[in-house]
Design an enzyme around this catalytic site. Structure first.
Site, PDB file in Angstrom:
ATOM      1  N   GLN A 185       0.811  -1.211   0.000  1.00  0.00           N
ATOM      2  CA  GLN A 185       0.000   0.000   0.000  1.00  0.00           C
ATOM      3  C   GLN A 185       0.849   1.269   0.000  1.00  0.00           C
ATOM      4  O   GLN A 185       0.312   2.373  -0.004  1.00  0.00           O
ATOM      5  CB  GLN A 185      -0.913  -0.001   1.232  1.00  0.00           C
ATOM      6  N   HIS A 241      -0.970   0.273   5.680  1.00  0.00           N
ATOM      7  CA  HIS A 241      -1.551   1.271   6.585  1.00  0.00           C
ATOM      8  C   HIS A 241      -0.627   2.460   6.825  1.00  0.00           C
ATOM      9  O   HIS A 241      -0.191   2.745   7.930  1.00  0.00           O
ATOM     10  CB  HIS A 241      -1.947   0.620   7.910  1.00  0.00           C
ATOM     11  N   GLU A 264     -15.255   3.703   9.577  1.00  0.00           N
ATOM     12  CA  GLU A 264     -15.833   4.754  10.393  1.00  0.00           C
ATOM     13  C   GLU A 264     -15.734   6.130   9.735  1.00  0.00           C
ATOM     14  O   GLU A 264     -14.828   6.384   8.951  1.00  0.00           O
ATOM     15  CB  GLU A 264     -15.102   4.842  11.748  1.00  0.00           C
ATOM     16  N   TYR A 281      -9.845   7.831  19.719  1.00  0.00           N
ATOM     17  CA  TYR A 281     -10.889   7.251  18.876  1.00  0.00           C
ATOM     18  C   TYR A 281     -10.897   5.722  18.883  1.00  0.00           C
ATOM     19  O   TYR A 281     -11.531   5.105  18.036  1.00  0.00           O
ATOM     20  CB  TYR A 281     -10.807   7.868  17.471  1.00  0.00           C
ATOM     21  N   TYR A 290      -9.386 -10.012  10.913  1.00  0.00           N
ATOM     22  CA  TYR A 290      -9.610 -10.742   9.671  1.00  0.00           C
ATOM     23  C   TYR A 290      -9.769 -12.234   9.893  1.00  0.00           C
ATOM     24  O   TYR A 290     -10.366 -12.925   9.066  1.00  0.00           O
ATOM     25  CB  TYR A 290      -8.475 -10.453   8.686  1.00  0.00           C
TER      26      TYR A 290
END
Length: 397
Positions: A93, A158, A254, A264, A275
């Site tokens: 990513q 991420h 979210e 949060y 997963y």
């Protein structure tokens, strides 16, 4: 005879390529709940485009994850890669991610890039800025790194990462928690940038009113914490508050409105599960001292990109929030009342294209990037409002 067969093969191949191009280019009209819209391919031939920012003259800066920054003309023509872009760790990513213009771009020509920065110990999200030299050979000059996430970690997932300037000219940077269970718990620790949103000045220094300034146990750049992987962010056009969307695991994407110093929840609480089906953290959805999202998805849609619609071109959409879907490819329109999401509408799901970024253009249309090996810029406008762009597939080779 052999020459004739070769000619036939070449002709057949050419016809096939033309047919593929015709199929790939999008030009469709949709009747939605609030408007009839037209979706058209504005430009194509991009490799996993990630971020988009409009220049004052209507051109666009577009990042490709593999490490290229390109200029797209108002006619949809794609430039060669610009020189001066920092080296990126383009694995998984990671790569070249978001792009934003300085609030005073017209005077200082500064462009900001977020990317996965290689270094000792692995990689992490970083932000660099440079001056756009826009002559016969456009490039970034005087490039400097103004922020680097700590610590580095040897991973490929991420990274975040969106760049949003607030109304005071401070820069929000969203940072992922790097996915692995070995490090994601640091999203709850204030001595790292893992799983945080940070707020910095344009030169990388720390605003004096950041919530953890002066605390010895906290990094002063931190604005909020307990985030998983924020890949969409935008300022509310009326309140000036930052809104974000972030990936959940299996379920639990979210929308949050991160406030200074607040927690949060990740990875203590979640509306999803790991997963492998095991509970996240406590297995609960709420905890004292941790903020609940204002909205969430189960199952996850893979949220990415975010934009408030403020234009008059499609009156029925004014005040809506748009969010891209990656895991479930679509564009989502949300109606809001204050801090509450009151309705949801799925758009262009039939195209099956992963939506990475959504941005409102100066013409009042929405422009979205499709996260594909042969990615496109799609223009979404009112029916009858036709795009004039060409679709040169060879410009990005």
């Amino acid at each position: 005879m052999r020459r004739s067969l070769s000619a036939l093969v070449v002709m057949a191949l050419a016809i096939t390529l033309i047919e593929i191009e015709e199929v790939r280019a999008v030009d469709q009209t949709y009747d939605t709940e609030k408007a009839t819209i037209r979706v058209q391919t504005f430009a194509d031939g991009l490799r996993h485009p990630w971020g988009l920012a409009f220049l004052p003259d209507g051109r666009m800066l577009v990042t490709e994850r593999e490490g290229n920054l390109r200029i797209v003309s108002p006619e949809g023509e794609i430039s060669d890669p610009l020189a001066g872009v920092p080296r990126v760790d383009a694995r998984g990513q990671g790569g070249l991610l978001d792009v934003a213009l300085d609030p005073d771009f017209a005077e200082n020509r500064l462009v900001y890039l977020s990317y996965s920065e290689p270094g000792e110990g692995g990689n992490s999200t970083a932000v660099a800025r440079g001056r756009l030299a826009d002559d016969d050979s456009p490039r970034l000059a005087e490039v400097e790194v103004i922020f680097s996430q700590k610590p580095k970690y040897n991973g490929t997932a991420h990274f975040g990462s969106r760049l949003v300037f607030d109304n005071e000219g401070r820069l929000f940077v969203t940072l992922g928690e790097r996915f692995d269970e070995r490090i994601r718990t640091k999203a709850q620790e204030l001595d790292t940038h893992i799983g945080k949103i940070v707020r910095i000045n344009p030169d990388g220094s720390v605003p004096e009113d950041n919530p953890f300034v002066g605390r010895e146990d906290a990094l002063p750049e931190i604005w909020s914490y307990g985030h998983r992987n924020v890949q969409g962010a935008a300022l509310h056009p009326e309140t000036g508050a930052l809104w974000i969307n972030e990936h959940g695991p299996r379920g639990g994407d979210e929308i949050n409105i991160p406030e200074a110093g607040k927690n949060y929840g990740w990875p203590v609480v979640s509306y999803g599960v790991n997963y492998d089906g095991t509970p996240v953290g406590t297995g609960e959805q709420h905890a004292e001292g941790m903020e609940d999202p204002i909205y969430y998805w189960v199952p996850s849609i893979g949220t990415s990109g975010m934009a408030f619609y403020t234009a008059d071109a499609i009156p029925g959409w004014r005040g809506s929030v748009f969010v891209g879907g990656l895991a479930i490819p679509k564009l989502v329109r949300l109606e809001i009342d204050g801090r509450e999401v009151t309705a949801e509408e799925d758009l262009i799901a039939d195209l099956g294209l992963r939506i990475r970024t959504v941005t409102q253009g100066p013409d009042g249309a929405l422009y979205v990037l499709t996260d594909e090996p042969d990615g496109e810029i799609l223009r979404i406008g009112a029916a009858g409002d036709e795009a004039t762009a060409t679709h040169p597939t060879d410009q990005a080779e």
